[in-house]
Design a protein around this motif. Sequence first.
Motif, mmCIF file in Angstrom:
data_model
loop_
_atom_site.group_PDB
_atom_site.id
_atom_site.type_symbol
_atom_site.label_atom_id
_atom_site.label_comp_id
_atom_site.label_asym_id
_atom_site.label_seq_id
_atom_site.Cartn_x
_atom_site.Cartn_y
_atom_site.Cartn_z
ATOM 1 N N GLY A 104 -9.841 41.050 -27.276
ATOM 2 C CA GLY A 104 -11.085 41.633 -27.759
ATOM 3 C C GLY A 104 -11.725 42.493 -26.691
ATOM 4 O O GLY A 104 -11.333 42.468 -25.521
ATOM 5 N N ARG A 105 -12.719 43.251 -27.077
ATOM 6 C CA ARG A 105 -13.374 44.175 -26.170
ATOM 7 C C ARG A 105 -13.921 43.452 -24.932
ATOM 8 O O ARG A 105 -14.735 42.547 -25.039
ATOM 9 C CB ARG A 105 -14.512 44.895 -26.892
ATOM 10 N N GLY A 106 -13.403 43.856 -23.767
ATOM 11 C CA GLY A 106 -13.897 43.306 -22.513
ATOM 12 C C GLY A 106 -13.529 41.859 -22.245
ATOM 13 O O GLY A 106 -14.158 41.212 -21.401
ATOM 14 N N ARG A 107 -12.487 41.372 -22.902
ATOM 15 C CA ARG A 107 -12.089 39.973 -22.710
ATOM 16 C C ARG A 107 -10.579 39.861 -22.503
ATOM 17 O O ARG A 107 -9.799 40.651 -23.042
ATOM 18 C CB ARG A 107 -12.499 39.103 -23.897
ATOM 19 N N LEU A 108 -10.219 38.846 -21.726
ATOM 20 C CA LEU A 108 -8.817 38.513 -21.494
ATOM 21 C C LEU A 108 -8.612 37.030 -21.718
ATOM 22 O O LEU A 108 -9.450 36.209 -21.308
ATOM 23 C CB LEU A 108 -8.403 38.848 -20.066
ATOM 24 N N SER A 109 -7.505 36.675 -22.350
ATOM 25 C CA SER A 109 -7.086 35.274 -22.386
ATOM 26 C C SER A 109 -5.957 35.113 -21.387
ATOM 27 O O SER A 109 -5.077 35.977 -21.277
ATOM 28 C CB SER A 109 -6.615 34.873 -23.785
ATOM 29 N N ILE A 110 -5.987 34.026 -20.642
ATOM 30 C CA ILE A 110 -5.006 33.793 -19.578
ATOM 31 C C ILE A 110 -4.347 32.451 -19.806
ATOM 32 O O ILE A 110 -5.031 31.416 -19.872
ATOM 33 C CB ILE A 110 -5.672 33.835 -18.192
ATOM 34 N N THR A 111 -3.039 32.454 -19.945
ATOM 35 C CA THR A 111 -2.296 31.219 -20.155
ATOM 36 C C THR A 111 -1.455 30.898 -18.931
ATOM 37 O O THR A 111 -0.838 31.774 -18.323
ATOM 38 C CB THR A 111 -1.373 31.335 -21.381
ATOM 39 N N SER A 112 -1.468 29.619 -18.592
ATOM 40 C CA SER A 112 -0.639 29.107 -17.500
ATOM 41 C C SER A 112 -0.106 27.766 -17.952
ATOM 42 O O SER A 112 -0.840 26.782 -18.009
ATOM 43 C CB SER A 112 -1.463 28.953 -16.221
ATOM 44 N N GLY A 113 1.164 27.748 -18.334
ATOM 45 C CA GLY A 113 1.698 26.551 -18.948
ATOM 46 C C GLY A 113 1.047 26.351 -20.306
ATOM 47 O O GLY A 113 0.999 27.253 -21.137
ATOM 48 N N SER A 114 0.488 25.168 -20.533
ATOM 49 C CA SER A 114 -0.193 24.884 -21.799
ATOM 50 C C SER A 114 -1.689 25.163 -21.730
ATOM 51 O O SER A 114 -2.398 25.056 -22.729
ATOM 52 C CB SER A 114 0.034 23.422 -22.189
ATOM 53 N N ALA A 115 -2.173 25.518 -20.550
ATOM 54 C CA ALA A 115 -3.613 25.752 -20.375
ATOM 55 C C ALA A 115 -3.974 27.193 -20.703
ATOM 56 O O ALA A 115 -3.201 28.122 -20.443
ATOM 57 C CB ALA A 115 -4.019 25.422 -18.946
ATOM 58 N N GLU A 116 -5.150 27.377 -21.276
ATOM 59 C CA GLU A 116 -5.638 28.707 -21.596
ATOM 60 C C GLU A 116 -7.091 28.847 -21.168
ATOM 61 O O GLU A 116 -7.912 27.969 -21.435
ATOM 62 C CB GLU A 116 -5.517 29.004 -23.087
ATOM 63 N N THR A 117 -7.381 29.942 -20.493
ATOM 64 C CA THR A 117 -8.752 30.233 -20.088
ATOM 65 C C THR A 117 -9.094 31.647 -20.529
ATOM 66 O O THR A 117 -8.210 32.434 -20.885
ATOM 67 C CB THR A 117 -8.934 30.122 -18.565
ATOM 68 N N HIS A 118 -10.390 31.959 -20.524
ATOM 69 C CA HIS A 118 -10.833 33.298 -20.889
ATOM 70 C C HIS A 118 -11.735 33.855 -19.802
ATOM 71 O O HIS A 118 -12.492 33.109 -19.173
ATOM 72 C CB HIS A 118 -11.587 33.290 -22.223
ATOM 73 N N VAL A 119 -11.630 35.156 -19.575
ATOM 74 C CA VAL A 119 -12.539 35.836 -18.660
ATOM 75 C C VAL A 119 -13.048 37.094 -19.353
ATOM 76 O O VAL A 119 -12.398 37.629 -20.272
ATOM 77 C CB VAL A 119 -11.869 36.217 -17.319
ATOM 78 N N ALA A 120 -14.207 37.552 -18.920
ATOM 79 C CA ALA A 120 -14.784 38.780 -19.452
ATOM 80 C C ALA A 120 -14.980 39.762 -18.309
ATOM 81 O O ALA A 120 -15.238 39.361 -17.171
ATOM 82 C CB ALA A 120 -16.120 38.490 -20.135
ATOM 83 N N ALA A 121 -14.824 41.051 -18.603
ATOM 84 C CA ALA A 121 -14.991 42.074 -17.571
ATOM 85 C C ALA A 121 -15.417 43.383 -18.207
ATOM 86 O O ALA A 121 -14.979 43.732 -19.309
ATOM 87 C CB ALA A 121 -13.700 42.269 -16.794
ATOM 88 N N LYS A 122 -16.246 44.111 -17.497
ATOM 89 C CA LYS A 122 -16.625 45.451 -17.951
ATOM 90 C C LYS A 122 -15.422 46.390 -17.891
ATOM 91 O O LYS A 122 -15.295 47.309 -18.702
ATOM 92 C CB LYS A 122 -17.750 45.991 -17.077
ATOM 93 N N HIS A 123 -14.561 46.130 -16.921
ATOM 94 C CA HIS A 123 -13.415 47.011 -16.711
ATOM 95 C C HIS A 123 -12.161 46.170 -16.480
ATOM 96 O O HIS A 123 -12.153 45.283 -15.614
ATOM 97 C CB HIS A 123 -13.647 47.922 -15.504
ATOM 98 N N ILE A 124 -11.116 46.454 -17.226
ATOM 99 C CA ILE A 124 -9.847 45.742 -17.112
ATOM 100 C C ILE A 124 -8.772 46.751 -16.707
ATOM 101 O O ILE A 124 -8.568 47.764 -17.390
ATOM 102 C CB ILE A 124 -9.453 45.064 -18.436
ATOM 103 N N VAL A 125 -8.112 46.477 -15.585
ATOM 104 C CA VAL A 125 -7.095 47.383 -15.055
ATOM 105 C C VAL A 125 -5.719 46.740 -15.214
ATOM 106 O O VAL A 125 -5.454 45.676 -14.640
ATOM 107 C CB VAL A 125 -7.353 47.708 -13.573
ATOM 108 N N LEU A 126 -4.871 47.364 -15.995
ATOM 109 C CA LEU A 126 -3.514 46.867 -16.202
ATOM 110 C C LEU A 126 -2.592 47.453 -15.144
ATOM 111 O O LEU A 126 -2.434 48.674 -15.045
ATOM 112 C CB LEU A 126 -3.019 47.244 -17.598
ATOM 113 N N ALA A 127 -2.008 46.566 -14.350
ATOM 114 C CA ALA A 127 -1.092 46.984 -13.280
ATOM 115 C C ALA A 127 0.126 46.071 -13.330
ATOM 116 O O ALA A 127 0.509 45.439 -12.339
ATOM 117 C CB ALA A 127 -1.785 46.900 -11.925
ATOM 118 N N THR A 128 0.744 46.012 -14.505
ATOM 119 C CA THR A 128 1.802 45.037 -14.759
ATOM 120 C C THR A 128 3.188 45.503 -14.322
ATOM 121 O O THR A 128 4.160 44.752 -14.441
ATOM 122 C CB THR A 128 1.835 44.683 -16.254
ATOM 123 N N GLY A 129 3.285 46.736 -13.842
ATOM 124 C CA GLY A 129 4.544 47.183 -13.257
ATOM 125 C C GLY A 129 5.644 47.436 -14.268
ATOM 126 O O GLY A 129 5.409 47.701 -15.445
#
Length: 463
Positions: A119-144
């Motif tokens: 969603g706008r300005g949000r990221l979901s982050i998964t690590s194993g079975s855990a999931e967290t969310h963060v919000a940011a005004k600016h998201i920079v994709l540098a996934t290579g």
Amino acid sequence: MKVENYDVVVVGAGPGGYVAAIRAAQLGLRTAIVEKSELGGICLNWGCIPTKAMLRSADVLRLMRQASQFGIKAAEPEPDLQAIVARSRKVAAQLQRGVGHLMKKNGITVINGHARLAGRGRLSITSGSAETHVAAKHIVLATGARARSLPGLDAQADSVWYYREALTPSRLPKSMLVVGAGAIGIEFASFYHALGVEVHVVEMADRVLPVEDAEVSDYVAQALRKQGMTLHLGSGIAGKQRHAGGWNIKLDGTGSKEIDVEVVLVAAGIVGNVEGLGLEGTGVRVEKSHIVTDSYGATGEPGVYAIGDVAGAPWLAHKASHEAMVCIEKIAGLQPQPIDVNRIPACTYSHPQVAHVGLTEQQARDAGRPVRVGKFPFAANGKAIALGETDGFVKVVFDADSGELIGAHMVGDEVTEMIQGYVVATELETTEAELMHTIFPHPTQSEAMHEAVLSAYGRGLHY
């Protein structure tokens, strides 16, 4: 669910991502970086750095074999493959720890896991079975990006290598086919040939290092053949058959033939890491596996940016780092200057080394620019003769009307360290007048840079 808020969140901690995070923190932006694997990304852990460590070992081995030429008596040297690999991994690990220190020093939150847009300005982050969310005004994709895989040639530690397998071999094969004669393929070919492997290189283009100036490509091909490598240019893989000892490979094109090798090393380009990022339904546009951006890294989705290899060519770590600074400074409201791709240097750490910046002679002519071209061989350079490194040359391309340096091309010993002189010159829009007036120290290999400029204007002194 608690959601942490940041000004900037960077996805990917390679040379683009971690530099973006540092610059954002320097500018007072609350910053986090998400990495699902290792800080430093592929470049630091599985690319630029460990390959150079291994190539350094190959250089030392070559020099020791030539000891008698310098009046030194020494026993015949032998490579210790596992020690070479161990040193390479140690170098990478040291620098990875350094990136971790830089994150801590700059107050950057490091989050381990896989991130996707949610969603706008949000990221979901998964690590194993855990999931967290963060919000940011600016998201920079540098996934290579990752190595392009070839059908029927899946990575196998015993017989099919991509960069990871090639960097951590358990044995030294007797023979190898390198698929792809770009920078990565030629670097691996140089390393393994130095260690005594019979090396074949197959390339669809009609020359090695196809992005280089044609004279440089031709010179490198001659040097590789002289060293004992077999080049199959203008050729592709028409068929392959696995057998107990490795592979039987059928080549088509101008080099139609069959060869048997123990290992196939694939270096056939890269693919951007765009999968699993949640780009579906957003304004982010993907073309040929790479994210489309403007000159500041902005995508078609407000607040989402992309930099580095995932944002397209040239696929170079230093380009990614500079893109990172431009992107973040634009976000911060500064007025950075967009990158001019013609001023991005490129280096190949093969034997001999290759480096360039700007246009090739053919590119300049194709663009309709009148040119002046100068060349100077290292065989006429005093320092190169003293070092016993006389192979190669320096070539410069000037705009004949304005005198601006628009291209510089080198092949030879340590030219990857020398090219930066010309890079600064192109950034300053230097003409032949300033370069002729510049005093180069003697005796140095860099004097060849001055002589090449003089040669372009009929003023060469030593050749």
